[in-house]
Design an enzyme around this catalytic site. Structure first.
Site, PDB file in Angstrom:
ATOM      1  N   SER A 124       0.836  -1.202   0.000  1.00  0.00           N
ATOM      2  CA  SER A 124       0.000   0.000   0.000  1.00  0.00           C
ATOM      3  C   SER A 124       0.867   1.246   0.000  1.00  0.00           C
ATOM      4  CB  SER A 124      -0.860  -0.034   1.269  1.00  0.00           C
ATOM      5  OG  SER A 124      -1.471   1.206   1.480  1.00  0.00           O
ATOM      6  N   TYR A 149      -2.507  -0.994  10.819  1.00  0.00           N
ATOM      7  CA  TYR A 149      -2.669  -1.571   9.476  1.00  0.00           C
ATOM      8  C   TYR A 149      -1.450  -1.227   8.614  1.00  0.00           C
ATOM      9  CZ  TYR A 149      -3.977  -1.901   4.588  1.00  0.00           C
ATOM     10  OH  TYR A 149      -3.960  -2.179   3.239  1.00  0.00           O
ATOM     11  N   LYS A 153       1.723  -3.634   6.808  1.00  0.00           N
ATOM     12  CA  LYS A 153       2.191  -3.640   5.407  1.00  0.00           C
ATOM     13  C   LYS A 153       3.699  -3.405   5.358  1.00  0.00           C
ATOM     14  CE  LYS A 153      -1.612  -4.443   3.251  1.00  0.00           C
ATOM     15  NZ  LYS A 153      -1.812  -5.774   2.711  1.00  0.00           N
TER      16      LYS A 153
HETATM   17  P1  NAD Z   1     -10.794  -7.638   0.935  1.00  0.00           P
HETATM   18  O1  NAD Z   1     -11.039  -7.642   2.389  1.00  0.00           O
HETATM   19  O2  NAD Z   1     -11.951  -7.465   0.006  1.00  0.00           O
HETATM   20  O3  NAD Z   1     -10.005  -8.972   0.505  1.00  0.00           O
HETATM   21  C1  NAD Z   1      -9.170  -9.655   1.388  1.00  0.00           C
HETATM   22  C2  NAD Z   1      -9.550 -11.115   1.324  1.00  0.00           C
HETATM   23  O4  NAD Z   1      -8.690 -11.849   2.184  1.00  0.00           O
HETATM   24  C3  NAD Z   1     -10.979 -11.385   1.763  1.00  0.00           C
HETATM   25  O5  NAD Z   1     -11.608 -12.229   0.829  1.00  0.00           O
HETATM   26  C4  NAD Z   1     -10.820 -12.083   3.106  1.00  0.00           C
HETATM   27  O6  NAD Z   1     -11.881 -12.976   3.360  1.00  0.00           O
HETATM   28  C5  NAD Z   1      -9.491 -12.770   2.920  1.00  0.00           C
HETATM   29  N1  NAD Z   1      -8.746 -13.049   4.158  1.00  0.00           N
HETATM   30  C6  NAD Z   1      -8.328 -12.180   5.111  1.00  0.00           C
HETATM   31  N2  NAD Z   1      -7.662 -12.836   6.071  1.00  0.00           N
HETATM   32  C7  NAD Z   1      -7.653 -14.154   5.719  1.00  0.00           C
HETATM   33  C8  NAD Z   1      -7.114 -15.331   6.296  1.00  0.00           C
HETATM   34  N3  NAD Z   1      -6.450 -15.310   7.461  1.00  0.00           N
HETATM   35  N4  NAD Z   1      -7.301 -16.497   5.639  1.00  0.00           N
HETATM   36  C9  NAD Z   1      -7.975 -16.554   4.458  1.00  0.00           C
HETATM   37  N5  NAD Z   1      -8.493 -15.471   3.873  1.00  0.00           N
HETATM   38  C10 NAD Z   1      -8.337 -14.284   4.503  1.00  0.00           C
HETATM   39  O7  NAD Z   1      -9.689  -6.504   0.642  1.00  0.00           O
HETATM   40  P2  NAD Z   1      -9.165  -5.935  -0.752  1.00  0.00           P
HETATM   41  O8  NAD Z   1      -9.596  -4.519  -0.835  1.00  0.00           O
HETATM   42  O9  NAD Z   1      -9.464  -6.869  -1.829  1.00  0.00           O
HETATM   43  O10 NAD Z   1      -7.614  -5.911  -0.435  1.00  0.00           O
HETATM   44  C11 NAD Z   1      -6.776  -6.991  -0.792  1.00  0.00           C
HETATM   45  C12 NAD Z   1      -5.385  -6.716  -0.251  1.00  0.00           C
HETATM   46  O11 NAD Z   1      -4.924  -5.463  -0.782  1.00  0.00           O
HETATM   47  C13 NAD Z   1      -5.338  -6.578   1.273  1.00  0.00           C
HETATM   48  O12 NAD Z   1      -4.135  -7.152   1.722  1.00  0.00           O
HETATM   49  C14 NAD Z   1      -5.308  -5.084   1.484  1.00  0.00           C
HETATM   50  O13 NAD Z   1      -4.656  -4.735   2.674  1.00  0.00           O
HETATM   51  C15 NAD Z   1      -4.510  -4.625   0.272  1.00  0.00           C
HETATM   52  N6  NAD Z   1      -4.771  -3.229  -0.085  1.00  0.00           N
HETATM   53  C16 NAD Z   1      -6.052  -2.837  -0.308  1.00  0.00           C
HETATM   54  C17 NAD Z   1      -6.313  -1.509  -0.627  1.00  0.00           C
HETATM   55  C18 NAD Z   1      -7.722  -1.029  -0.806  1.00  0.00           C
HETATM   56  O14 NAD Z   1      -7.950   0.187  -0.747  1.00  0.00           O
HETATM   57  N7  NAD Z   1      -8.707  -1.894  -1.060  1.00  0.00           N
HETATM   58  C19 NAD Z   1      -5.256  -0.596  -0.719  1.00  0.00           C
HETATM   59  C20 NAD Z   1      -3.951  -1.050  -0.494  1.00  0.00           C
HETATM   60  C21 NAD Z   1      -3.727  -2.380  -0.183  1.00  0.00           C
HETATM   61  C1  WQD Z   2     -10.154   8.868   0.653  1.00  0.00           C
HETATM   62  C2  WQD Z   2     -10.461  10.310   0.940  1.00  0.00           C
HETATM   63  C3  WQD Z   2     -10.886  10.784   3.262  1.00  0.00           C
HETATM   64  C4  WQD Z   2     -14.621   8.551   3.597  1.00  0.00           C
HETATM   65  C5  WQD Z   2      -7.200   4.114   2.844  1.00  0.00           C
HETATM   66  C6  WQD Z   2      -6.047   3.503   3.592  1.00  0.00           C
HETATM   67  C7  WQD Z   2      -4.991   3.065   2.627  1.00  0.00           C
HETATM   68  C8  WQD Z   2      -5.576   2.147   1.585  1.00  0.00           C
HETATM   69  C9  WQD Z   2      -6.762   2.758   0.908  1.00  0.00           C
HETATM   70  C10 WQD Z   2      -6.194  -0.084   2.194  1.00  0.00           C
HETATM   71  C11 WQD Z   2      -9.777  10.814   2.208  1.00  0.00           C
HETATM   72  C12 WQD Z   2     -12.113  11.051   2.415  1.00  0.00           C
HETATM   73  C13 WQD Z   2     -13.456   9.113   3.099  1.00  0.00           C
HETATM   74  C14 WQD Z   2     -15.695   9.399   3.959  1.00  0.00           C
HETATM   75  C15 WQD Z   2     -14.378  11.288   3.294  1.00  0.00           C
HETATM   76  N1  WQD Z   2      -6.006   0.995   2.301  1.00  0.00           N
HETATM   77  N2  WQD Z   2     -13.334  10.460   2.956  1.00  0.00           N
HETATM   78  N3  WQD Z   2     -15.520  10.745   3.791  1.00  0.00           N
HETATM   79  O1  WQD Z   2      -7.732   7.064   3.561  1.00  0.00           O
HETATM   80  O2  WQD Z   2      -6.817   7.540   1.254  1.00  0.00           O
HETATM   81  O3  WQD Z   2      -6.726   5.262   2.151  1.00  0.00           O
HETATM   82  O4  WQD Z   2      -7.717   3.198   1.877  1.00  0.00           O
HETATM   83  O5  WQD Z   2      -6.161  -1.139   2.291  1.00  0.00           O
HETATM   84  O6  WQD Z   2      -3.995   2.413   3.345  1.00  0.00           O
HETATM   85  O7  WQD Z   2      -5.527   4.452   4.485  1.00  0.00           O
HETATM   86  O8  WQD Z   2      -8.898   6.164   1.492  1.00  0.00           O
HETATM   87  O9  WQD Z   2     -11.218   5.987   0.737  1.00  0.00           O
HETATM   88  O10 WQD Z   2     -10.754   6.090   3.227  1.00  0.00           O
HETATM   89  O11 WQD Z   2     -10.408   8.120   1.832  1.00  0.00           O
HETATM   90  O12 WQD Z   2     -14.282  12.521   3.167  1.00  0.00           O
HETATM   91  O13 WQD Z   2     -16.738   8.948   4.426  1.00  0.00           O
HETATM   92  O14 WQD Z   2     -11.864  10.434   1.176  1.00  0.00           O
HETATM   93  O15 WQD Z   2     -10.728  11.774   4.239  1.00  0.00           O
HETATM   94  O16 WQD Z   2      -9.419  12.130   1.968  1.00  0.00           O
HETATM   95  P1  WQD Z   2      -7.505   6.616   2.194  1.00  0.00           P
HETATM   96  P2  WQD Z   2     -10.388   6.504   1.845  1.00  0.00           P
END
Ligand code: NAD
Ligand code: WQD
Length: 339
Positions: A124, A149, A153
């Site tokens: 991330s 969190y 990472k």
């Molecule tokens: P998500 O929660 O939709 O997907 C994660 C999946 O992992 C889920 O299906 C959950 O059931 C599974 N999981 C979690 N712990 C588990 C375990 N111990 N055993 C088996 N399955 C398990 O999240 P996502 O948005 O698809 O994110 C996927 C990855 O990307 C995560 O590691 C998240 O931290 C990372 N990430 C997401 C974002 C975002 O904004 N969505 C941003 C940066 C990084």
């Molecule tokens: C985006 C913008 C909020 C909700 C987070 C994690 C990052 C990554 C992605 C995942 C910000 C604003 C949000 C609301 C708002 N994580 N906001 N009202 O914070 O950039 O990133 O998700 O696994 O690690 O920190 O994303 O979508 O929460 O927010 O005004 O109800 O929207 O302040 O500026 P963020 P976000």
């Protein structure tokens, strides 16, 4: 290639599964559905016209993971399995460290036993920390994170780097996502957060569809052009296609590579609301509220390395992100059917 997706039933994993299948790869998923639904995988199969092998298991369970890796040979692993809610991680740090670190260690240990040498990791932009200058470049050091969190990472990146130092045959690709949004253009798969959404786009979509009354914009007095925070939003299908490139790149290589996966362009919260309204034709009621603890004013990616090395770049626009997010939300107002 046959690719194992740990956490592959989730938001990014399901879209990546589809992109891999479309690119001709085979997919096996290990997921315990703690934040996802088997219906997502069923719909991926329907969209791809191909089946996916699923092991319903905790990725911290070594015997289940080893079985998923050895039933049939696996060429690469993509590690999505983690808990990801920032606020929850502050309230439950140990659960976050336990789940996120343990899944990573278990996958690496089982890969060692199964002889798999190619891993792609969902990292991330948060690992750049609170003080990094924008735009973020892969050559910058990891910084101080503002929540558990983010620290998981950062720690998992370190663990993967150390594993690659010790095993010269291992390839590690760290993908630092910026802000993934949107859904597959079919509207059949998308983001389905449990409870109140933490992230902006699902919150906007749920207000638009009538599930919530009002969006609170967290802060209107930031030092940004319109006073609201700016982020680098990336369409989840662009992100999914980045994983296909990354896992193909990792095959036959060794060592550690880091890539930003972002569009390289920041948009403010108010710009996101207006773009969503334009794409959906629905107005989104909002108020400007207090700042949210831990939010940075703005950050975005320098995404040139992924373009240069992986031959990957985003092709979908902000309008595409909003249109596809809305298409998913209006066709599935309550998300996937709950059993
Ligand atoms: P998500 O929660 O939709 O997907 C994660 C999946 O992992 C889920 O299906 C959950 O059931 C599974 N999981 C979690 N712990 C588990 C375990 N111990 N055993 C088996 N399955 C398990 O999240 P996502 O948005 O698809 O994110 C996927 C990855 O990307 C995560 O590691 C998240 O931290 C990372 N990430 C997401 C974002 C975002 O904004 N969505 C941003 C940066 C990084
Ligand atoms: C985006 C913008 C909020 C909700 C987070 C994690 C990052 C990554 C992605 C995942 C910000 C604003 C949000 C609301 C708002 N994580 N906001 N009202 O914070 O950039 O990133 O998700 O696994 O690690 O920190 O994303 O979508 O929460 O927010 O005004 O109800 O929207 O302040 O500026 P963020 P976000």
């Amino acid at each position: 290639m046959r690719i194992l997706l740990a956490g592959g039933a989730g938001y990014i994993g399901s879209h990546t599964a589809l992109a891999l299948l479309k690119a001709g790869h085979d997919v096996v998923i290990v997921d315990n559905y703690c934040n996802s639904s088997p219906e997502a995988v069923r719909r991926v199969e329907e969209l791809a016209g191909r089946s996916v092998e699923v092991f319903e298991a905790d990725v911290r369970n070594p015997s289940a993971v080893l079985k998923s890796m050895t039933d049939k040979p696996v060429d690469g692993v993509i590690h999505f399995a983690g808990l990801k809610a920032v606020g929850e991680s502050v309230r439950m740090p140990l659960a976050y460290y336990r789940n996120n670190i343990d899944t990573t260690l278990t996958l690496l240990e089982c890969m060692g036993q199964a002889g798999i040498k190619n891993i792609v990791f969902s990292s991330s932009a948060t690992v750049y920390g609170e003080e990094a200058p924008v735009p973020y470049l892969e050559s910058m050091p990891r910084g101080r994170c503002s929540n558990p969190y983010g620290w998981t990472k950062s720690m998992m990146e370190q663990i993967l780097e150390d594993a690659a130092l010790a095993d010269h045959e291992l390839s590690v690709v760290l993908l630092r996502y910026f802000n993934p949004v949107g859904a597959h253009e079919s509207g059949r798969i998308g983001e389905d957060p449990l409870g109140t959404p933490n992230n902006l786009m699902p919150y906007i979509s749920q207000v638009a569809v009538g599930r919530r009354d009002l969006l609170t914009v967290f802060g209107g007095d930031y030092p940004t052009p319109d006073g609201t925070c700016r982020r680098d939003y990336i369409h989840v299908m662009d992100l999914a296609e980045g994983h296909v490139k990354a896992v193909e790149y990792g095959a036959g290589r060794t060592g550690v590579d880091v890539f930003n996966l972002g569009a390289g362009v920041p948009y403010s919260v108010l710009q996101m609301i207006r773009a969503f309204e334009a794409a959906s034709g629905v107005s989104v009621k909002y108020v400007i509220g207090d700042r949210r603890a831990g939010d940075l004013p703005e950050f975005w990616a320098d995404a040139k390395k992924a373009s240069r090395v992986l031959g990957w770049q985003t092709s979908r626009t902000l309008e595409d992100m909003c249109r596809d997010a809305w298409n998913w939300q209006k066709n599935n107002p309550m998300g996937y059917p709950k059993s």
